[in-house]
Design an enzyme around this catalytic site. Structure first.
Site, mmCIF file in Angstrom:
data_model
loop_
_atom_site.group_PDB
_atom_site.id
_atom_site.type_symbol
_atom_site.label_atom_id
_atom_site.label_comp_id
_atom_site.label_asym_id
_atom_site.label_seq_id
_atom_site.Cartn_x
_atom_site.Cartn_y
_atom_site.Cartn_z
ATOM 1 N N HIS A 78 0.832 -1.205 0.000
ATOM 2 C CA HIS A 78 0.000 0.000 0.000
ATOM 3 C C HIS A 78 0.865 1.253 0.000
ATOM 4 O O HIS A 78 0.892 2.005 0.978
ATOM 5 C CB HIS A 78 -0.934 -0.009 1.219
ATOM 6 N N ASN A 82 3.429 9.362 -4.278
ATOM 7 C CA ASN A 82 3.660 10.700 -3.712
ATOM 8 C C ASN A 82 3.365 10.762 -2.214
ATOM 9 O O ASN A 82 3.539 11.819 -1.595
ATOM 10 C CB ASN A 82 2.850 11.746 -4.483
ATOM 11 N N HIS A 128 2.336 17.480 -4.984
ATOM 12 C CA HIS A 128 2.099 17.461 -6.439
ATOM 13 C C HIS A 128 2.693 18.697 -7.120
ATOM 14 O O HIS A 128 3.144 18.617 -8.253
ATOM 15 C CB HIS A 128 0.592 17.368 -6.729
ATOM 16 N N PRO A 162 -1.918 9.048 -12.435
ATOM 17 C CA PRO A 162 -1.293 9.777 -13.548
ATOM 18 C C PRO A 162 -1.858 11.179 -13.664
ATOM 19 O O PRO A 162 -3.072 11.378 -13.572
ATOM 20 C CB PRO A 162 -1.636 8.926 -14.781
ATOM 21 N N ARG A 163 -0.950 12.152 -13.823
ATOM 22 C CA ARG A 163 -1.376 13.552 -13.947
ATOM 23 C C ARG A 163 -0.824 14.149 -15.221
ATOM 24 O O ARG A 163 0.227 13.731 -15.699
ATOM 25 C CB ARG A 163 -0.838 14.363 -12.767
ATOM 26 N N ASP A 200 -8.225 8.862 -9.085
ATOM 27 C CA ASP A 200 -8.570 9.795 -8.015
ATOM 28 C C ASP A 200 -10.069 10.065 -8.123
ATOM 29 O O ASP A 200 -10.523 10.657 -9.104
ATOM 30 C CB ASP A 200 -7.761 11.082 -8.185
ATOM 31 N N GLY A 233 -8.189 8.757 -3.332
ATOM 32 C CA GLY A 233 -8.632 10.148 -3.326
ATOM 33 C C GLY A 233 -9.535 10.423 -2.136
ATOM 34 O O GLY A 233 -9.943 9.507 -1.422
ATOM 35 N N HIS A 260 -10.022 2.023 -2.036
ATOM 36 C CA HIS A 260 -10.281 2.719 -0.773
ATOM 37 C C HIS A 260 -11.771 3.025 -0.791
ATOM 38 O O HIS A 260 -12.230 3.823 -1.606
ATOM 39 C CB HIS A 260 -9.581 4.073 -0.722
ATOM 40 N N GLU A 263 -14.375 4.892 3.923
ATOM 41 C CA GLU A 263 -13.449 5.318 4.981
ATOM 42 C C GLU A 263 -14.030 6.438 5.836
ATOM 43 O O GLU A 263 -13.435 6.850 6.820
ATOM 44 C CB GLU A 263 -12.122 5.758 4.355
HETATM 45 C C1 LIG Z 1 -6.648 7.096 3.848
HETATM 46 N N1 LIG Z 1 -5.599 7.346 2.902
HETATM 47 C C2 LIG Z 1 -5.883 7.649 1.615
HETATM 48 N N2 LIG Z 1 -7.150 7.538 1.171
HETATM 49 C C3 LIG Z 1 -7.437 7.839 -0.110
HETATM 50 N N3 LIG Z 1 -6.514 8.245 -1.016
HETATM 51 C C4 LIG Z 1 -5.239 8.362 -0.607
HETATM 52 C C5 LIG Z 1 -4.861 8.068 0.713
HETATM 53 N N4 LIG Z 1 -3.540 8.287 0.824
HETATM 54 C C6 LIG Z 1 -3.119 8.703 -0.411
HETATM 55 N N5 LIG Z 1 -4.149 8.756 -1.260
HETATM 56 C C7 LIG Z 1 -4.128 9.145 -2.693
HETATM 57 O O1 LIG Z 1 -2.799 9.135 -3.161
HETATM 58 C C8 LIG Z 1 -2.482 10.385 -3.766
HETATM 59 C C9 LIG Z 1 -1.023 10.706 -3.579
HETATM 60 O O2 LIG Z 1 -0.235 9.782 -4.284
HETATM 61 P P1 LIG Z 1 -0.116 9.781 -5.879
HETATM 62 O O3 LIG Z 1 -0.060 11.204 -6.359
HETATM 63 O O4 LIG Z 1 -1.310 9.066 -6.449
HETATM 64 O O5 LIG Z 1 1.167 9.038 -6.136
HETATM 65 C C10 LIG Z 1 -3.417 11.379 -3.063
HETATM 66 O O6 LIG Z 1 -3.610 12.559 -3.818
HETATM 67 C C11 LIG Z 1 -4.678 10.551 -2.912
HETATM 68 O O7 LIG Z 1 -5.415 10.568 -4.130
#
Ligand SMILES: CNc1ncnc2c1ncn2[C@@H]1O[C@H](COP(=O)(O)O)[C@@H](O)[C@H]1O
Length: 279
Positions: A78, A82, A128, A162-163, A200, A233, A260, A263
């Site tokens: 997990h 980023n 980001h 991906p962005r 996301d 997201g 996810h 939550e």
């Molecule tokens: C309870 N924890 C969480 N729940 C939901 N989404 C999460 C998260 N922790 C991280 N992210 C997701 O991961 C992105 C950052 O990594 P990347 O830019 O994709 O590599 C966040 O912007 C969010 O969309």
């Protein structure tokens, strides 16, 4: 195992213990007795105080436990790319983009700090900003993989959204290619790497569908590196129900799903009758 403490010339007294792999240094109030030795040119005295020895053993045990846990083979299932950027890598990114005026405290949640869910997602927005070009993504992916490998991870599933960034010319396709580039290049690191393309949920069903299409292409062309979809997201935004058709499409094409969901507490006004068999 050597246990001794030494004077550093500035009036400070330091305790140091050494065995094959561990060197621990700490300042102490207690004075000890013993014979003079030389350590890196500094005067050292061997300790005889039993309290000190006891303290040293505790320090050694801590270090040995750290070394033990570090050495254990692990799986990491997990890791948001980023969300896994180390202090050192953030440091490099901040130096690359001084005009953003970003400080470390804006990119991490310190130990013991409490933040709201919304504030947590703000942190990702800051990261980001720092990671918005192919060069940044390559550096981050490389550092993250190396750091997990150094921590004893033998199987790593990275996930990332991906962005596209018009200012740097980054596209979503290049984003994925860049994340998996280092995994393809590095054969030396003994770590199995897999990648999940993240949706996301804030970006809605249309983008989710496009992301699945992109992931399907990489499923066929990435030599087994891209294996699935991650739904992530801010869970307070949108409704999971709206993304079900994209997730079903992903499932039908052989992509694995990692979700996810649920939550946060919501008052449910409507139900969905759609289910996806996850296994
Ligand atoms: C309870 N924890 C969480 N729940 C939901 N989404 C999460 C998260 N922790 C991280 N992210 C997701 O991961 C992105 C950052 O990594 P990347 O830019 O994709 O590599 C966040 O912007 C969010 O969309």
């Amino acid at each position: 195992m050597g246990i001794y403490f030494y004077n550093q010339g500035n009036g400070g007294r330091y305790l140091r213990c050494t065995d094959l792999s561990v060197t621990q240094k700490c300042s102490l109030k207690t004075e000890g007795k013993g014979t003079t030795r030389y350590d890196d040119g500094r005067t050292a005295t061997q300790g005889t105080n039993s309290l000190l020895i006891e303290l040293l053993l505790i320090l050694l045990m801590d270090n040995e436990a750290d070394a033990f846990y570090e050495g254990l083979p692990k799986v990491e299932l997990h890791a948001h790319l980023n969300g896994s950027v180390s202090f050192q890598t953030i440091e490099k990114l901040i130096r690359r983009k001084p005009q953003l005026n970003i400080e470390h405290s804006m990119t991490a949640i310190g130990k013991g700090q409490r933040r709201t869910l919304d504030e947590c997602f703000q942190v990702f927005k800051v990261i980001h900003q720092l990671v918005d070009s192919e060069e940044d993504i390559f550096m981050v992916a490389t550092d993250v993989i190396k750091e997990f490998a150094a921590d004893g991870v033998k199987y790593l599933e990275l996930r990332s959204t991906p962005r596209e960034e018009t200012t740097t010319g980054l596209t979503k396709r290049r984003y994925i290619e860049t994340v998996i580039k280092y995994s393809k290049l590095c054969t030396l690191t003994l770590i199995i790497k897999r990648f999940l393309v993240a949706i996301d949920r804030r970006n809605g069903s249309q983008v989710a569908m496009e992301t699945v299409q992109l992931a399907e292409e990489f499923l066929l062309s990435s030599d087994g590196l891209v294996i699935g979809i991650d739904l992530s997201g801010d869970p307070t935004v949108g409704h999971g129900r709206d993304l079900l058709s994209a997730l079903q499409k992903a499932k039908d094409s052989g992509l694995k799903l990692s979700l996810h969901l649920s939550e946060v507490c919501f008052i449910i006004h409507s139900h969905t009758n759609t289910t996806i068999k996850l296994t």
